[in-house]
Write a protein that holds these residues in place. Structure first.
Motif, mmCIF file in Angstrom:
data_model
loop_
_atom_site.group_PDB
_atom_site.id
_atom_site.type_symbol
_atom_site.label_atom_id
_atom_site.label_comp_id
_atom_site.label_asym_id
_atom_site.label_seq_id
_atom_site.Cartn_x
_atom_site.Cartn_y
_atom_site.Cartn_z
ATOM 1 N N ILE A 147 0.859 -1.181 0.000
ATOM 2 C CA ILE A 147 0.000 0.000 0.000
ATOM 3 C C ILE A 147 0.893 1.227 0.000
ATOM 4 N N VAL A 148 0.786 2.050 -1.027
ATOM 5 C CA VAL A 148 1.565 3.275 -1.103
ATOM 6 C C VAL A 148 0.708 4.441 -0.604
ATOM 7 N N VAL A 149 1.215 5.131 0.389
ATOM 8 C CA VAL A 149 0.561 6.336 0.896
ATOM 9 C C VAL A 149 1.410 7.518 0.455
ATOM 10 N N GLY A 150 0.866 8.368 -0.394
ATOM 11 C CA GLY A 150 1.655 9.479 -0.917
ATOM 12 C C GLY A 150 0.798 10.684 -1.220
ATOM 13 N N ASP A 175 5.033 7.755 1.914
ATOM 14 C CA ASP A 175 5.395 8.487 0.703
ATOM 15 C C ASP A 175 5.812 7.457 -0.365
ATOM 16 N N GLY A 176 6.236 7.923 -1.503
ATOM 17 C CA GLY A 176 6.661 7.007 -2.552
ATOM 18 C C GLY A 176 5.684 6.845 -3.684
ATOM 19 N N LEU A 177 4.701 7.747 -3.793
ATOM 20 C CA LEU A 177 3.754 7.641 -4.895
ATOM 21 C C LEU A 177 4.466 7.724 -6.234
ATOM 22 N N GLN A 178 5.519 8.562 -6.308
ATOM 23 C CA GLN A 178 6.251 8.745 -7.566
ATOM 24 C C GLN A 178 7.433 7.778 -7.703
ATOM 25 N N HIS A 179 7.578 6.859 -6.763
ATOM 26 C CA HIS A 179 8.688 5.890 -6.827
ATOM 27 C C HIS A 179 8.204 4.668 -7.598
ATOM 28 N N GLU A 198 -2.912 2.432 -4.192
ATOM 29 C CA GLU A 198 -2.387 3.791 -4.093
ATOM 30 C C GLU A 198 -3.394 4.644 -3.335
ATOM 31 N N LEU A 199 -2.932 5.217 -2.236
ATOM 32 C CA LEU A 199 -3.772 6.106 -1.435
ATOM 33 C C LEU A 199 -3.116 7.481 -1.415
ATOM 34 N N VAL A 200 -3.779 8.460 -1.998
ATOM 35 C CA VAL A 200 -3.247 9.822 -2.063
ATOM 36 C C VAL A 200 -3.893 10.660 -0.959
ATOM 37 N N VAL A 201 -3.077 11.330 -0.176
ATOM 38 C CA VAL A 201 -3.560 12.178 0.914
ATOM 39 C C VAL A 201 -3.456 13.644 0.490
ATOM 40 N N ILE A 202 -4.543 14.385 0.692
ATOM 41 C CA ILE A 202 -4.596 15.799 0.328
ATOM 42 C C ILE A 202 -4.948 16.621 1.559
ATOM 43 N N ASP A 203 -4.269 17.725 1.729
ATOM 44 C CA ASP A 203 -4.586 18.665 2.800
ATOM 45 C C ASP A 203 -5.859 19.418 2.406
ATOM 46 N N GLY A 204 -6.930 19.224 3.180
ATOM 47 C CA GLY A 204 -8.196 19.848 2.836
ATOM 48 C C GLY A 204 -8.145 21.359 2.817
ATOM 49 N N GLU A 205 -7.321 21.950 3.678
ATOM 50 C CA GLU A 205 -7.245 23.406 3.751
ATOM 51 C C GLU A 205 -6.539 23.997 2.537
ATOM 52 N N ARG A 206 -5.436 23.405 2.134
ATOM 53 C CA ARG A 206 -4.646 23.987 1.043
ATOM 54 C C ARG A 206 -4.931 23.353 -0.311
#
Length: 346
Positions: free
Chosen positions: A54-57, A151-155, A163-171
């Motif tokens: 599981i990649v968290v990026g 991290d490592g989404l681009q690896h 693939e789990l992408v995390v986004i900052d809701g504020e920014r």
């Protein structure tokens, strides 16, 4: 205003003068696309682990809440009977030999701050290596039957199952541009290829894809002198405190302290900042509150007296209802790996 702060403002506002760098953005985007295509066309260059990965990026530069997400995943997987391990690049660390198996006593100067923090907070094996495949191989040898990468989404040299992408809701995604005009490592369209998007906090901007909501909440304060945990109410101190944050988005940390009713003197530093004694010597007796990641690096720099009045704020991420069921369903094709491992241990 420093150049770094000016650039960050442009990244999360209108590009302004950074628009002059559009040709460099086009070049960067073309190179990133070509690199991904090259790995897709040459599967022999990618390492396929014998266990699910599981990649968290993220697709943006800076903190979005990846490490708390990794910690939640590890806890959830252990509850479901998995034996997880964490693989990381070990950014900011410089070891004599890789891959490196991180111990609770491993200096962050060798392993990086986040791997040491995750080793301490989760208790599962953590391995670091510039080539994440090497870290994954080491974790497989340690008996881990599922790997979570911090991290490592681009690896793309490492094959992944989720693939789990995390986004900052504020920014959000900032100004929507890739480096150097904006904060993105890959274009927003990349989100459509991920298995899921987790939005950390209430979205304040419109995003190009739907995502699962996640809430990052403070848990308690941990005193650096003896690791004693204190509740957030009542607070173990009163009056002003020095707030230290060397993370991707320091203002989020300061806002959390504000919401707890703590009067803070802000001390923002860059992500993965290498602290010195001068950085955390403020010439008074006020308490110091810092992130758990920064505490890993700052604790050895503090005197015994200062440690007794220094605290790390520990937080936890809670995804919305339904996310854990979705994750379990995604891992169902690999359930035989978990069952076989349990049978061996019995």
């Amino acid at each position: 205003m420093s150049i770094k702060r000016w650039v960050t403002r442009r990244w999360y506002g209108k590009p302004g003068a950074l628009g002059l760098l559009l040709p460099l953005e086009w070049l960067y985007t073309a190179c990133a696309k070509r690199r991904r295509q090259r790995y897709a066309q040459q599967p022999e260059r990618r390492y396929r682990a014998g266990v699910p990965v599981i990649v968290v990026g993220n697709i943006s530069v800076g903190g979005t809440g990846k490490s708390p997400t990794v910690a939640w995943l590890v806890a959830h997987l252990r509850e479901r009977g998995w034996q997880p391990g964490i693989a990381s690049r070990g950014y900011g660390g410089h070891a004599d030999q890789y891959p490196l198996l991180v111990e609770p006593t491993t200096p962050p100067q060798q392993a990086g701050d986040e791997p040491v923090m995750l080793r301490l907070s989760t208790g599962v094996p953590v391995a670091v290596a510039p080539a994440r495949a090497d870290a994954v191989k080491l974790l497989e040898a340690q008996g881990c039957n599922i790997i979570v990468t911090d991290d490592g989404l681009q690896h793309y040299a490492l094959e992944r199952d989720i693939e789990l992408v995390v986004i900052d809701g504020e920014r959000g995604l900032g100004n929507g541009h890739c480096l150097p005009v904006g904060p993105l490592r890959e274009p927003p369209a990349r989100l459509a290829d991920a298995n899921a998007v987790l939005i950390n906090g209430t979205p304040r901007v419109e995003l190009p894809v739907d995502g699962w909501a996640g809430t990052l909440s403070p848990l308690h304060l941990r005193r650096l002198s003896d690791s004693v945990r204190q509740p957030l109410s009542p607070l173990p101190f009163s009056g002003k405190v020095h707030a230290v944050a060397g993370i991707g988005h320091p203002e989020r940390f300061f806002a959390t302290l504000d919401a707890l009713g703590i009067e803070v003197i802000r001390h923002p530093f860059g992500d993965h900042h290498q602290f010195t004694q001068q950085d955390i010597s403020f010439g008074d007796q006020l308490p110091i509150v810092m992130t758990a990641k920064d505490a890993v690096k700052c604790q050895p720099l503090l005197s015994d007296t200062m440690r007794a009045s220094s605290w790390a704020l520990e937080v936890a991420l809670t995804p919305e209802t339904g996310f854990s069921d979705w994750l379990d369903s995604q891992l169902e094709p690999w359930s035989h790996v978990r069952r076989e491992d349990v049978a061996r241990r019995c």
